[in-house]
Design an enzyme around this catalytic site. Structure first.
Site, PDB file in Angstrom:
ATOM      1  N   ILE A  84     -12.700  -6.602 -40.664  1.00 52.00           N
ATOM      2  CA  ILE A  84     -11.233  -6.703 -40.725  1.00 52.00           C
ATOM      3  C   ILE A  84     -10.649  -7.386 -39.498  1.00 52.00           C
ATOM      4  CG2 ILE A  84     -10.858  -4.747 -42.264  1.00 52.00           C
ATOM      5  CD1 ILE A  84     -10.364  -3.009 -39.800  1.00 52.00           C
ATOM      6  N   GLY A  85     -11.512  -7.751 -38.557  1.00 51.86           N
ATOM      7  CA  GLY A  85     -11.014  -8.439 -37.370  1.00 51.86           C
ATOM      8  C   GLY A  85     -12.124  -8.664 -36.366  1.00 51.86           C
ATOM      9  N   GLY A  87     -12.722 -10.078 -31.998  1.00 46.55           N
ATOM     10  CA  GLY A  87     -12.170 -10.555 -30.732  1.00 46.55           C
ATOM     11  C   GLY A  87     -13.288 -10.827 -29.754  1.00 46.55           C
ATOM     12  N   GLY A  90     -16.089  -8.066 -29.806  1.00 46.02           N
ATOM     13  CA  GLY A  90     -16.905  -7.781 -30.975  1.00 46.02           C
ATOM     14  C   GLY A  90     -16.102  -7.756 -32.267  1.00 46.02           C
ATOM     15  N   LYS A 109     -14.877  -0.463 -34.179  1.00 45.97           N
ATOM     16  CA  LYS A 109     -15.088  -1.677 -33.372  1.00 45.97           C
ATOM     17  C   LYS A 109     -16.470  -1.595 -32.742  1.00 45.97           C
ATOM     18  CE  LYS A 109     -13.053  -2.493 -29.362  1.00 45.97           C
ATOM     19  NZ  LYS A 109     -11.988  -2.802 -28.371  1.00 45.97           N
ATOM     20  N   ASP A 213      -3.147  -6.660 -21.293  1.00 48.33           N
ATOM     21  CA  ASP A 213      -3.375  -7.649 -22.353  1.00 48.33           C
ATOM     22  C   ASP A 213      -2.481  -7.373 -23.560  1.00 48.33           C
ATOM     23  OD1 ASP A 213      -4.545  -9.954 -23.370  1.00 48.33           O
ATOM     24  OD2 ASP A 213      -6.196  -8.869 -24.320  1.00 48.33           O
TER      25      ASP A 213
END
Length: 557
Positions: A84-85, A87, A90, A109, A213
């Protein structure tokens, strides 16, 4: 027994104070029954002051541990279909776990130790440090606008953090989505600012979290568009008792969102997060990412937005899909606080709490506009422009404006002709008037008046003047015989009376003619129609059509 003579000989209050003293002195074993000591390990009685902080944290961590097998089962073995994503650190996988309460959707994650360039051992150590930093923060800092921790896994060389599942994904995917209205965007902004306010703490907080961030991709959206901050791999926890200008050798964060002062000087403060928050606010306003390079000398969105703000042209950057929705005061309030967030001077940037306050004001203006604008007369802006001080209405809330229109029925707050109508032949006027009742006080008797003046001057008088006006209401032919002066120029004649009971009633009149015998042959200027409350209550034989409004349309034939 607690008050056995064995104990009361030592202390009249029995065993309790004796045990307390032994506990404080670390000699509790001296009063433990020898049979119990034989059957029990001595370490059970060895605590002198209770569990320490480290042991409590270890216990808490243990309660959050998930086995690798559980996570593999939930994510179908880290299936590509479940990604689903991703970066720098990972990939994130959607998963489903089963418990006594039913299925629970999670996001896992999985840390990639090989991500980045450089020595593999160094990369692995850096990844592990991020894992521990994020895990510690999520365990300690819990808030409605901070991503929730479900658990973690640290076994077989795998490092995985399991979060609550964000049903709508990350904010960056919706920036250019027309369906995300301005009001919805403002609520998301408020959620982000509240989350950051929590992380930054208060003056009494022992520690603060500098996120380091804040970006649109690190904002996750849930049902009902609830926003939560995520991405704590680079975050730092700093004691509030120290100066927060820490020198960081390895400047981190996403370019475009990163505070330029932090990039240049290496000093990281809470105000660095505020700059990043400002960049996200401009993302939401402009429908684009601050991290994407622009074909412009200013390179990134925050710096381009700053230039346009100075030139008073920020509206040129607003996302077209929402531009027409934004109430002017909402825009001004939002733009000002977003600009302050990216100010070049740290000391000029607001706190997260100050950002929350201004964003809530912006939303208040927008919600007021969306609720009350449709209730106002369609040409209320023209009405205001014709008032003596139109500028005083520029910042007033629409609800207050609605109440003014409803409360006041004076003629300068009614709808008028766009331009004054000049009728040269008063014996053949044929003015059709259509007026809808609204914005008047309930249960009050009103008169409906036509406002006019003659081309030739007439002497102002406090007394009514005799006229003969012929007009029709439906099929009924009517006459009005008296006119009163509104001011030194304009006169008004009552056409109808009604009791306002908040019904949707439209009145229609056909003003046919003035009798020239009484009025002469001078031309008539007709200004419009308005309402005025009457002191006397109407009786049933007055045959009133009960209703109210301030708007009308006029057709001249």
């Amino acid at each position: 027994m607690a008050y056995d003579s064995v104990y009361t000989k030592v202390n009249a209050k029995g065993i309790a104070p004796i045990a307390r003293d032994h506990y404080k002195n670390g000699t509790i074993l001296e009063i433990v029954d020898h049979k119990i000591k034989e059957e029990t390990d001595e370490h059970v009685f060895s605590l002198s002051k209770g569990p320490d902080k480290e042991s409590l944290e270890e216990n808490r961590k243990d309660s959050l541990k998930l086995s690798l097998e559980e996570i593999k089962l939930a994510t179908k073995g880290f299936s590509q279909d479940n990604i689903i994503g991703h970066g720098d650190s990972g990939y994130a996988y959607k998963g489903t776990t089963n418990n006594t309460h039913g299925d629970n959707i999670i996001a896992a994650k999985r840390l990639d130790k090989k991500s980045g360039q450089g020595d593999a051992e160094v990369l692995a150590e850096r990844a592990a440090a991020k894992f521990i930093a994020e895990l510690d923060i999520l365990m300690e800092y819990k808030h409605l606008n901070v991503i929730g921790l479900v658990g973690y896994c640290d076994e077989e060389d795998e490092k995985i953090i399991v979060y609550e599942y964000a049903s709508r994904g990350s904010l960056d995917k919706y920036l250019s989505d027309d369906s995300l209205t301005w009001a919805m965007r403002l609520r998301i902004c408020i959620d982000i600012a509240i989350g950051l306010e929590f992380l930054h703490g208060t003056a009494s907080s022992p520690e603060v979290v500098i996120h380091r961030d804040i970006t649109s991709s690190n904002i996750l959206l849930f049902d009902y568009w609830k926003a939560k901050i995520t991405g704590f791999g680079l975050s730092l926890v700093c004691p509030t008792s120290q100066d927060l200008e820490y020198v960081i050798d390895n400047v981190s964060g996403t370019i475009g969102y990163r505070d330029p002062l932090y990039s240049q000087e290496g000093f990281l403060t809470k105000e660095s997060d505020i700059f990043s928050l400002g960049a996200v606010l401009f993302d939401i306003l402009c429908g684009k990412l601050s991290s994407v390079k622009l074909d412009d000398e200013y390179i990134y969105l925050p710096f381009l937005a700053k230039k346009h703000y100075h030139l008073e042209k920020l509206d040129e950057l607003v996302f077209e899909g929402i531009k027409e929705q934004i109430e002017p005061q909402s825009f001004v309030t939002f733009a000002k606080i977003a600009y302050q967030c990216i100010h070049h001077g740290r000391e000029r940037r607001p706190t997260a709490n100050e950002v929350v306050i201004q964003l809530k004001k912006s939303l208040e203006f927008q919600e007021d506009y969306e609720k009350w604008e449709p209730e106002l007369p369609k040409d209320y802006k023209e009405i205001i422009q014709k008032s003596k001080c139109p500028e005083m209405y520029s910042t007033i809330k629409k609800e207050d404006l609605y109440n003014i229109f409803r409360r006041e029925s004076s003629f300068n707050k009614t709808k008028w002709f766009g331009t004054m109508v000049e009728m040269l032949d008063i014996s053949d006027l044929n003015i059709e008037i259509k007026t809808k009742a609204q914005f008047l006080s309930p249960n009050v008797v009103y008169g409906v008046y036509i406002v006019f003046k003659f081309y030739d001057s007439r002497n102002f008088s406090s007394k009514p003047m005799y006229f003969n006006l012929n007009y029709r209401k439906g099929y009924e032919s009517l006459h009005a015989y008296f006119a009163t002066w509104r001011d030194e120029q304009w006169m008004m004649i009552e056409l109808y009376r009604f009791l306002n009971q908040n019904e949707d009633v439209i009145f229609e009149f056909l003003v046919e003619r003035f009798t020239s015998y009484y009025c002469g042959d001078a031309a008539v200027y007709v200004e419009g129609v308005g309402y005025q409350p009457l002191d006397a209550e109407l009786t049933p034989h007055d045959n009133t059509n009960q209703n109210s409004n301030m708007g009308f349309q006029c057709f001249v034939y």
